[in-house]
Design a protein around this motif. Structure first.
Motif, PDB file in Angstrom:
ATOM      1  N   LYS A   1       0.710   8.016  -5.938  1.00  0.00           N
ATOM      2  CA  LYS A   1       0.852   7.570  -7.334  1.00  0.00           C
ATOM      3  C   LYS A   1      -0.301   6.629  -7.702  1.00  0.00           C
ATOM      4  CE  LYS A   1       4.323   5.345 -10.191  1.00  0.00           C
ATOM      5  NZ  LYS A   1       4.522   3.930  -9.936  1.00  0.00           N
ATOM      6  N   ASN A   2      -0.769   5.855  -6.719  1.00  0.00           N
ATOM      7  CA  ASN A   2      -1.789   4.845  -6.992  1.00  0.00           C
ATOM      8  C   ASN A   2      -3.227   5.340  -6.826  1.00  0.00           C
ATOM      9  OD1 ASN A   2       0.141   2.945  -7.584  1.00  0.00           O
ATOM     10  ND2 ASN A   2       0.311   2.243  -5.469  1.00  0.00           N
ATOM     11  N   HIS A   3      -3.396   6.582  -6.399  1.00  0.00           N
ATOM     12  CA  HIS A   3      -4.751   7.112  -6.170  1.00  0.00           C
ATOM     13  C   HIS A   3      -4.805   8.554  -6.649  1.00  0.00           C
ATOM     14  CE1 HIS A   3      -5.805   3.714  -3.507  1.00  0.00           C
ATOM     15  NE2 HIS A   3      -4.531   3.794  -3.145  1.00  0.00           N
TER      16      HIS A   3
ATOM     17  N   ILE B   1       0.830  -1.222   0.000  1.00  0.00           N
ATOM     18  CA  ILE B   1       0.000   0.000   0.000  1.00  0.00           C
ATOM     19  C   ILE B   1       0.862   1.269   0.000  1.00  0.00           C
ATOM     20  CG2 ILE B   1      -1.826   1.262   1.193  1.00  0.00           C
ATOM     21  CD1 ILE B   1      -2.929  -1.435   2.139  1.00  0.00           C
ATOM     22  N   PRO B   2       1.810   1.577   0.815  1.00  0.00           N
ATOM     23  CA  PRO B   2       2.221   0.918   2.043  1.00  0.00           C
ATOM     24  C   PRO B   2       1.560   1.595   3.259  1.00  0.00           C
ATOM     25  CG  PRO B   2       3.905   2.446   1.278  1.00  0.00           C
ATOM     26  CD  PRO B   2       2.712   2.646   0.392  1.00  0.00           C
TER      27      PRO B   2
ATOM     28  N   ASP C   1       5.530  19.619   1.652  1.00  0.00           N
ATOM     29  CA  ASP C   1       6.200  20.068   0.417  1.00  0.00           C
ATOM     30  C   ASP C   1       5.868  19.123  -0.729  1.00  0.00           C
ATOM     31  OD1 ASP C   1       7.313  22.164   1.717  1.00  0.00           O
ATOM     32  OD2 ASP C   1       9.302  21.267   1.943  1.00  0.00           O
ATOM     33  N   TYR C   2       5.907  17.816  -0.452  1.00  0.00           N
ATOM     34  CA  TYR C   2       5.649  16.839  -1.509  1.00  0.00           C
ATOM     35  C   TYR C   2       4.211  16.994  -2.026  1.00  0.00           C
ATOM     36  CZ  TYR C   2       5.506  12.590  -4.185  1.00  0.00           C
ATOM     37  OH  TYR C   2       5.377  11.708  -5.229  1.00  0.00           O
ATOM     38  N   ILE C   3       3.300  17.131  -1.084  1.00  0.00           N
ATOM     39  CA  ILE C   3       1.879  17.249  -1.448  1.00  0.00           C
ATOM     40  C   ILE C   3       1.646  18.524  -2.258  1.00  0.00           C
ATOM     41  CG2 ILE C   3      -0.379  17.771  -0.370  1.00  0.00           C
ATOM     42  CD1 ILE C   3       0.526  15.571   1.727  1.00  0.00           C
ATOM     43  N   GLY C   4       2.234  19.636  -1.782  1.00  0.00           N
ATOM     44  CA  GLY C   4       2.083  20.909  -2.493  1.00  0.00           C
ATOM     45  C   GLY C   4       2.690  20.842  -3.885  1.00  0.00           C
ATOM     46  N   ASN C   5       3.866  20.220  -4.005  1.00  0.00           N
ATOM     47  CA  ASN C   5       4.544  20.136  -5.311  1.00  0.00           C
ATOM     48  C   ASN C   5       3.802  19.256  -6.293  1.00  0.00           C
ATOM     49  OD1 ASN C   5       6.547  21.761  -4.355  1.00  0.00           O
ATOM     50  ND2 ASN C   5       7.926  20.083  -3.790  1.00  0.00           N
ATOM     51  N   ASN C   6       2.887  18.431  -5.779  1.00  0.00           N
ATOM     52  CA  ASN C   6       2.119  17.555  -6.667  1.00  0.00           C
ATOM     53  C   ASN C   6       0.690  18.051  -6.873  1.00  0.00           C
ATOM     54  OD1 ASN C   6       3.697  14.942  -7.517  1.00  0.00           O
ATOM     55  ND2 ASN C   6       4.399  15.530  -5.475  1.00  0.00           N
TER      56      ASN C   6
ATOM     57  N   VAL D   1      -2.011   4.489   7.815  1.00  0.00           N
ATOM     58  CA  VAL D   1      -1.161   4.642   9.005  1.00  0.00           C
ATOM     59  C   VAL D   1       0.273   4.446   8.520  1.00  0.00           C
ATOM     60  CG1 VAL D   1      -0.666   3.837  11.339  1.00  0.00           C
ATOM     61  CG2 VAL D   1      -3.021   3.743  10.454  1.00  0.00           C
ATOM     62  N   LEU D   2       0.999   5.548   8.429  1.00  0.00           N
ATOM     63  CA  LEU D   2       2.286   5.536   7.729  1.00  0.00           C
ATOM     64  C   LEU D   2       3.469   5.249   8.650  1.00  0.00           C
ATOM     65  CD1 LEU D   2       1.936   8.666   5.424  1.00  0.00           C
ATOM     66  CD2 LEU D   2       1.138   6.327   5.052  1.00  0.00           C
ATOM     67  N   ALA D   3       4.428   4.550   8.097  1.00  0.00           N
ATOM     68  CA  ALA D   3       5.694   4.319   8.813  1.00  0.00           C
ATOM     69  C   ALA D   3       6.628   5.512   8.642  1.00  0.00           C
ATOM     70  CB  ALA D   3       6.357   3.055   8.286  1.00  0.00           C
ATOM     71  N   GLY D   4       6.286   6.456   7.764  1.00  0.00           N
ATOM     72  CA  GLY D   4       7.109   7.650   7.545  1.00  0.00           C
ATOM     73  C   GLY D   4       6.646   8.354   6.281  1.00  0.00           C
ATOM     74  N   SER D   5       7.144   9.574   6.065  1.00  0.00           N
ATOM     75  CA  SER D   5       6.683  10.338   4.895  1.00  0.00           C
ATOM     76  C   SER D   5       7.158   9.707   3.585  1.00  0.00           C
ATOM     77  CB  SER D   5       7.155  11.792   4.980  1.00  0.00           C
ATOM     78  OG  SER D   5       8.557  11.830   5.148  1.00  0.00           O
ATOM     79  N   SER D   6       8.148   8.780   3.670  1.00  0.00           N
ATOM     80  CA  SER D   6       8.616   8.118   2.444  1.00  0.00           C
ATOM     81  C   SER D   6       7.535   7.228   1.832  1.00  0.00           C
ATOM     82  CB  SER D   6       9.858   7.276   2.756  1.00  0.00           C
ATOM     83  OG  SER D   6       9.560   6.356   3.784  1.00  0.00           O
ATOM     84  N   CYS D   7       6.477   6.921   2.604  1.00  0.00           N
ATOM     85  CA  CYS D   7       5.367   6.104   2.066  1.00  0.00           C
ATOM     86  C   CYS D   7       4.446   6.936   1.153  1.00  0.00           C
ATOM     87  CB  CYS D   7       4.499   5.564   3.212  1.00  0.00           C
ATOM     88  SG  CYS D   7       5.369   4.502   4.376  1.00  0.00           S
ATOM     89  N   ILE D   8       4.508   8.255   1.273  1.00  0.00           N
ATOM     90  CA  ILE D   8       3.512   9.104   0.614  1.00  0.00           C
ATOM     91  C   ILE D   8       3.547   9.006  -0.921  1.00  0.00           C
ATOM     92  CG2 ILE D   8       2.766  11.510   0.301  1.00  0.00           C
ATOM     93  CD1 ILE D   8       3.519  12.022   3.213  1.00  0.00           C
ATOM     94  N   PRO D   9       4.738   9.084  -1.561  1.00  0.00           N
ATOM     95  CA  PRO D   9       4.741   9.071  -3.034  1.00  0.00           C
ATOM     96  C   PRO D   9       4.019   7.856  -3.626  1.00  0.00           C
ATOM     97  CG  PRO D   9       6.888   9.739  -2.223  1.00  0.00           C
ATOM     98  CD  PRO D   9       6.095   9.323  -1.025  1.00  0.00           C
TER      99      PRO D   9
END
Ligand code: SF4
Ligand code: SF4
Length: 204
Positions: A150-152, A108-109, A171-176, A138-146
């Motif tokens: 990408k899948n939704h 998912i992750p 930042d990642y969310i805003g940049n996307n 429920v994330l293990a860290g922000s590295s799960c976000i991309p």
């Protein structure tokens, strides 16, 4: 990335968070924040109540103001979004060992909460998010976000995390091109952390 210091704001008065919102609004109007953060930290006795040193207390207040500013500036467009995700931090689970029945699905992750403990903050926040129509992770860290994004095709994201992780994720969310809202942890430390479920209700 976590702070190099731990904090617990549970002894800080609610007036501090109201004041944060007011200062954030001022900052949005282009006023300088450095001195205001220092005076807020002193007025609400952040150092005395948390044990942080001066520069860490000021850094924490500045980061919190930045989060409030971002929330304010994206609030209107966030409310117009339809498809939304809620990202919760794994560190707010009641248990960090195998007493937590959540299973981590790397595809998912995300952890999948098994609702083993009614008083678990992640359990309560997951139920709240689902009630309001959010897909909850429920994330293990922000590295799960991309991978998730990408899948939704989400338009809006609410993130709960420590201020450091919220900066990276925001930042990642805003940049996307997504609209984000954030709820900062009031106690960090990467285990047994805490956030206000009332603040989350208001943001959702
Ligand atoms: S309620 Fe969910 S997240 Fe909390 S400890 Fe149990 S399985 Fe883990
Ligand atoms: S406090 Fe929680 S959200 Fe922040 S870095 Fe540690 S595990 Fe991640």
């Amino acid at each position: 990335m976590p702070y190099r210091f731990s904090f617990d704001l549970s002894q800080i008065s609610k007036a501090f968070f109201k004041e944060l919102a007011r200062v954030a609004n001022e900052k949005r109007m282009h006023r300088k924040i450095g001195e205001r953060a220092r005076s807020l930290a002193e007025r609400f006795r952040i150092r005395e109540l948390t044990g942080l040193d001066v520069s860490d207390a000021i850094m924490l207040v500045e980061d919190l103001v930045d989060i409030y500013v971002r929330n304010l500036s994206q609030r209107k467009s966030f409310l117009e979004t339809k498809k939304r995700a809620l990202f919760l931090p794994h560190c707010a689970r009641k248990y960090m060992d195998n007493r937590c029945q959540a299973r981590f699905d790397p595809e998912i992750p995300s952890y999948q909460c098994a609702q083993c403990s009614p008083d678990c903050l992640v359990n309560q926040a997951t139920a709240l998010g689902r009630e309001r129509g959010y897909d909850v992770y429920v994330l293990a860290g922000s590295s799960c976000i991309p991978k998730i994004l990408k899948n939704h095709s989400y338009q809006g994201v609410v993130g709960v995390a420590c201020s450091q992780e919220l900066k990276v994720g925001g930042d990642y969310i805003g940049n996307n091109g997504l609209q984000g809202q954030a709820v900062p942890l009031t106690k960090n430390g990467c285990a047994n952390t805490w956030f206000s479920i009332e603040s989350l209700k208001r943001i959702l």
